[in-house]
Design an enzyme around this catalytic site. Sequence first.
Site, PDB file in Angstrom:
ATOM      1  N   ARG A 125      56.534  43.384  61.029  1.00 55.77           N
ATOM      2  CA  ARG A 125      57.540  43.676  62.068  1.00 55.77           C
ATOM      3  C   ARG A 125      58.468  44.732  61.487  1.00 55.77           C
ATOM      4  O   ARG A 125      59.067  44.539  60.429  1.00 55.77           O
ATOM      5  CB  ARG A 125      58.331  42.418  62.416  1.00 55.77           C
ATOM      6  CG  ARG A 125      59.631  42.706  63.133  1.00 55.77           C
ATOM      7  CD  ARG A 125      60.296  41.457  63.674  1.00 55.77           C
ATOM      8  NE  ARG A 125      59.549  40.927  64.798  1.00 55.77           N
ATOM      9  CZ  ARG A 125      60.028  40.021  65.662  1.00 55.77           C
ATOM     10  NH1 ARG A 125      61.260  39.567  65.523  1.00 55.77           N
ATOM     11  NH2 ARG A 125      59.302  39.581  66.663  1.00 55.77           N
ATOM     12  N   HIS A 152      54.887  45.037  71.263  1.00 58.78           N
ATOM     13  CA  HIS A 152      54.876  43.669  70.725  1.00 58.78           C
ATOM     14  C   HIS A 152      53.563  43.018  71.169  1.00 58.78           C
ATOM     15  O   HIS A 152      53.543  42.094  71.999  1.00 58.78           O
ATOM     16  CB  HIS A 152      56.084  42.906  71.265  1.00 58.78           C
ATOM     17  CG  HIS A 152      56.447  41.673  70.497  1.00 58.78           C
ATOM     18  ND1 HIS A 152      55.738  41.227  69.391  1.00 58.78           N
ATOM     19  CD2 HIS A 152      57.454  40.763  70.679  1.00 58.78           C
ATOM     20  CE1 HIS A 152      56.284  40.123  68.936  1.00 58.78           C
ATOM     21  NE2 HIS A 152      57.324  39.822  69.692  1.00 58.78           N
ATOM     22  N   GLN A 155      53.040  39.134  71.218  1.00 58.23           N
ATOM     23  CA  GLN A 155      53.714  38.481  72.344  1.00 58.23           C
ATOM     24  C   GLN A 155      52.869  38.642  73.605  1.00 58.23           C
ATOM     25  O   GLN A 155      52.747  37.721  74.413  1.00 58.23           O
ATOM     26  CB  GLN A 155      55.101  39.100  72.547  1.00 58.23           C
ATOM     27  CG  GLN A 155      55.907  38.419  73.626  1.00 58.23           C
ATOM     28  CD  GLN A 155      56.407  37.045  73.211  1.00 58.23           C
ATOM     29  OE1 GLN A 155      57.043  36.910  72.181  1.00 58.23           O
ATOM     30  NE2 GLN A 155      56.128  36.030  74.009  1.00 58.23           N
ATOM     31  N   ASP A 247      63.434  40.491  79.607  1.00 51.55           N
ATOM     32  CA  ASP A 247      63.673  40.537  78.161  1.00 51.55           C
ATOM     33  C   ASP A 247      65.134  40.922  77.980  1.00 51.55           C
ATOM     34  O   ASP A 247      65.793  41.389  78.922  1.00 51.55           O
ATOM     35  CB  ASP A 247      62.726  41.572  77.516  1.00 51.55           C
ATOM     36  CG  ASP A 247      62.870  41.640  75.998  1.00 51.55           C
ATOM     37  OD1 ASP A 247      63.324  40.643  75.395  1.00 51.55           O
ATOM     38  OD2 ASP A 247      62.526  42.691  75.420  1.00 51.55           O
ATOM     39  N   CYS A 287      60.193  36.401  76.562  1.00 51.33           N
ATOM     40  CA  CYS A 287      59.651  36.317  75.196  1.00 51.33           C
ATOM     41  C   CYS A 287      60.629  35.644  74.248  1.00 51.33           C
ATOM     42  O   CYS A 287      60.233  35.152  73.205  1.00 51.33           O
ATOM     43  CB  CYS A 287      59.264  37.708  74.691  1.00 51.33           C
ATOM     44  SG  CYS A 287      60.659  38.842  74.512  1.00 51.33           S
ATOM     45  N   ARG A 315      52.585  31.663  70.934  1.00 50.44           N
ATOM     46  CA  ARG A 315      52.549  32.658  69.855  1.00 50.44           C
ATOM     47  C   ARG A 315      51.669  32.151  68.715  1.00 50.44           C
ATOM     48  O   ARG A 315      50.867  32.892  68.143  1.00 50.44           O
ATOM     49  CB  ARG A 315      53.975  32.915  69.330  1.00 50.44           C
ATOM     50  CG  ARG A 315      54.912  33.575  70.331  1.00 50.44           C
ATOM     51  CD  ARG A 315      54.513  35.007  70.608  1.00 50.44           C
ATOM     52  NE  ARG A 315      54.428  35.807  69.394  1.00 50.44           N
ATOM     53  CZ  ARG A 315      55.469  36.343  68.763  1.00 50.44           C
ATOM     54  NH1 ARG A 315      56.678  36.205  69.245  1.00 50.44           N
ATOM     55  NH2 ARG A 315      55.305  37.075  67.658  1.00 50.44           N
TER      56      ARG A 315
HETATM   57  N1  NVA Z   1      62.848  43.755  73.054  1.00 51.17           N
HETATM   58  C1  NVA Z   1      63.210  42.755  72.079  1.00 51.17           C
HETATM   59  C2  NVA Z   1      62.092  41.787  71.897  1.00 51.17           C
HETATM   60  C3  NVA Z   1      62.402  40.643  70.961  1.00 51.17           C
HETATM   61  C4  NVA Z   1      61.260  39.720  70.742  1.00 51.17           C
HETATM   62  C5  NVA Z   1      63.555  43.421  70.761  1.00 51.17           C
HETATM   63  O1  NVA Z   1      62.846  44.341  70.362  1.00 51.17           O
HETATM   64  O2  NVA Z   1      64.535  43.032  70.133  1.00 51.17           O
HETATM   65  N1   CP Z   2      59.647  36.738  70.837  1.00 54.91           N
HETATM   66  C1   CP Z   2      59.818  36.969  69.529  1.00 54.91           C
HETATM   67  O1   CP Z   2      59.163  37.817  68.931  1.00 54.91           O
HETATM   68  O2   CP Z   2      60.762  36.203  68.936  1.00 54.91           O
HETATM   69  P1   CP Z   2      61.338  36.415  67.474  1.00 54.91           P
HETATM   70  O3   CP Z   2      62.124  37.707  67.497  1.00 54.91           O
HETATM   71  O4   CP Z   2      62.211  35.228  67.208  1.00 54.91           O
HETATM   72  O5   CP Z   2      60.223  36.511  66.502  1.00 54.91           O
END
Ligand code: NVA
Ligand code: CP
Length: 330
Positions: A125, A152, A155, A247, A287, A315
């Site tokens: 990530r 993502h 997800q 989201d 998500c 997940r």
């Molecule tokens: N759009 C959000 C998704 C988190 C799982 C982010 O990138 O923070």
């Molecule tokens: N949805 C998701 O990726 O959650 P986290 O940011 O907690 O990993």
Amino acid sequence: MPDQLKKNADIDVSIAQNFHTLAGRDLLRLLDLTPAEFQLVVDTAAKQKADWAQGIHEAPCAGQSVAIILEKPSLRTRNSFEVGTYRLGAHPVVMDDDHSAFSRGETVQDTTLVLERFVDAIVIRTFEQTKVEEIAEWASIPVVNALTDDFHPCQGLADALTIREHKGKLEGLTLAYVGDGNNMANTYMELGALAGMHVKLGCPETHMPDPDVLAECLEAAPATGATIEVFNTAQEAVAGADVVLTDTWTSMGDEAEHDQRLKEFEGFQVDSALMALAADDAIFMHCLPAHRGEEVTDEVIDGAQSVIYDEAENRLHAQKALLSLVMGAA
Ligand code: NVA
Ligand code: CP
């Protein structure tokens, strides 16, 4: 055991696995998969989830290890990958502090080529999509994107499994995403294109989805019968939808813009009035993490149509299936 799980235990993925091997492959975005490969991952996840619930606890990746590098915060991704790796019989090496992997300024080349001497897959990530692409170019082992600013995909796999569990299918359903044209918007356009869904996005003019990703999804869509439309109101997107998703309006990295964004997203909150425009049996998904009172009301996220905790659980199942496939164990 719920009926859906019992049915999933009968899924036979062996034929598809013979035709579509994902061993050694990367997943940097959903469009890295063909529609058949996407289906295989979702089927494998459903099958493995049902098997696990029935007490079939195999360890197909015994003796292997997975590096899990998190350069942004996480609850779901960290826990689901760590536990999923453990359930496969492999060892998770989690690097989520300020003193690991890429934090000392070593080049992507050196870091990747050293890491792959120890582990059998890399999950990462991070911020830039180009970084996961560069890691994947150097790595001779599978690389999985656990969220970037652009995509993502894990997800997306979990959400596909969740929709299928609740609706019995993906193809032909209308998926409405309301809010920021961000990494999740991109992912849902890709999911819809691969699964033959009708994707309707409702985003403010200031936060439209990436036009290049939209163009790629529009190009991929005819192969599955998918359609993709983008609107500038939430209402147009949600009208008649089978699945309503949103989201956060302030993704990781956007925190300094939070107050400005609250103004820009006015009119894009998923509340009961908006959900009333969707199909009567529509489900609500997010998500997570959610910012209750911003992109969604408590009434909706805690309401009868919400499936957010199934979505979060999936997940684990989706990523476990993905890892077992790319590590050549399924
Ligand atoms: N759009 C959000 C998704 C988190 C799982 C982010 O990138 O923070
Ligand atoms: N949805 C998701 O990726 O959650 P986290 O940011 O907690 O990993």
